[in-house]
Design a protein around this motif. Structure first.
Motif, short mmCIF file in Angstrom:
data_model
loop_
_atom_site.label_atom_id
_atom_site.label_comp_id
_atom_site.label_asym_id
_atom_site.label_seq_id
_atom_site.Cartn_x
_atom_site.Cartn_y
_atom_site.Cartn_z
N SER A 10 -7.47 10.71 -1.62
CA SER A 10 -6.87 10.38 -0.73
C SER A 10 -7.59 9.35 0.24
O SER A 10 -8.38 8.56 -0.11
CB SER A 10 -7.88 11.51 0.33
N THR A 11 -6.33 8.43 0.98
CA THR A 11 -6.86 6.95 1.73
C THR A 11 -7.65 7.71 2.90
O THR A 11 -8.20 6.72 3.84
CB THR A 11 -5.51 6.30 2.30
N GLU A 12 -7.54 8.54 3.10
CA GLU A 12 -8.30 9.08 4.55
C GLU A 12 -9.23 10.29 4.08
O GLU A 12 -9.16 11.18 3.18
CB GLU A 12 -7.89 9.94 5.49
N PRO A 13 -10.70 10.14 4.55
CA PRO A 13 -11.61 10.73 4.18
C PRO A 13 -11.84 12.04 3.93
O PRO A 13 -11.19 12.96 5.38
CB PRO A 13 -13.18 10.31 5.27
N GLN A 14 -11.80 13.16 3.69
CA GLN A 14 -10.89 14.62 3.34
C GLN A 14 -12.26 15.31 2.52
O GLN A 14 -12.65 15.07 1.49
CB GLN A 14 -9.73 14.82 2.44
N SER A 15 -13.52 16.33 3.05
CA SER A 15 -14.12 17.23 2.97
C SER A 15 -13.78 18.11 2.72
O SER A 15 -13.19 19.39 3.62
CB SER A 15 -15.11 17.05 3.57
N GLN B 42 -15.57 15.81 -2.08
CA GLN B 42 -14.75 14.95 -0.92
C GLN B 42 -13.75 14.40 -2.21
O GLN B 42 -13.54 13.97 -3.24
CB GLN B 42 -15.66 13.44 -0.71
N ASN B 43 -12.41 14.63 -1.06
CA ASN B 43 -11.49 13.91 -2.50
C ASN B 43 -11.41 12.39 -2.92
O ASN B 43 -11.45 12.14 -1.70
CB ASN B 43 -9.94 14.33 -1.63
#
Length: 218
Positions: A58-63, A54-55
């Motif tokens: 990043s401001t948005e969830p990124q997996s 999981q990043n």
């Protein structure tokens, strides 16, 4: 109260004592315990082990999925212990990542997340020159030691399972399983099991299915 109830009263399927070791394009995943807290007559859907990131920047969830394999079905009140999986590893894009080992179950439409273990150390990647890439390939990530493991008294150990259709890196599992556990497999002729033991190591899943006594007639 059973061991599984003590280990995780809210989870039907759970994974514990996880570790990993990254070496170039391979990752060795380990789990001390994969178990089912369901009724003894219940059989789970196909279970998947997924190594994910999981990043953290990043401001948005990124997996990102880094590696995965399926391990078959699991009967209620049974568990697997001392599990090791040698898998292809997909490096995540440049960034800072929180790594985790996920336990997923096929629900008829997709592999749904049922349990997840997060690792303490963040994994960092960055854009590098070819020279830096060469340097990085010469160094491997140290093995993250498993967390404390709960005792395994009050539950029956599951029988190892061989499927005629093996997915992912299933032949690595067959190559590593102990002879006594392999001989204890039910539903496969004893002569076929002895041939599997004698002909190891296998280079592919198809090689296992081609062993005399395996395939559709088993």
């Amino acid at each position: 109260m059973s061991f599984l109830e003590q280990a995780n009263q809210g989870a039907e399927l759970s994974i514990q004592g996880c570790g990993y070791k990254i070496e170039n394009d391979r990752v060795m995943l380990s789990a001390d315990f994969i178990g089912s807290n369901r009724d003894e007559l219940n059989m789970s859907g196909t279970i998947q082990i997924a190594f994910s990131a999981q990043n953290q920047q990043s401001t948005e969830p990124q997996s990102v999925l880094l590696a995965s394999t399926t391990i078959g079905e699991l009967r209620g009140q049974h568990f697997l212990s001392d599990c090791y999986y040698d898998l292809l590893f997909q490096h995540p894009p440049a960034g800072t990542w929180q790594l985790s080992l996920q336990l997923k179950e096929w629900d008829g439409l997709e592999y749904a997340l049922v349990d997840e273990v997060f690792f303490d150390f963040l994994y960092q990647t960055q854009a590098m020159s070819d020279a830096a890439d060469a340097y990085n390939n010469e160094h491997t990530t140290d093995l993250i030691e498993p967390e404390s493991v709960l005792p395994k008294e009050s539950i029956t150990h599951t029988e190892p399972v061989i499927e005629t259709q093996v997915s992912g890196d299933g032949h690595h599992i067959i190559n590593k399983i102990k002879k006594a556990e392999l001989r204890a497999v039910k539903g496969v002729p004893k002569r076929a099991l002895e041939r599997i033991i004698a002909e190891r190591p296998f280079q592919s899943e198809r090689a296992i299915i081609n062993v005399k006594g395996m395939g559709q007639k088993c």
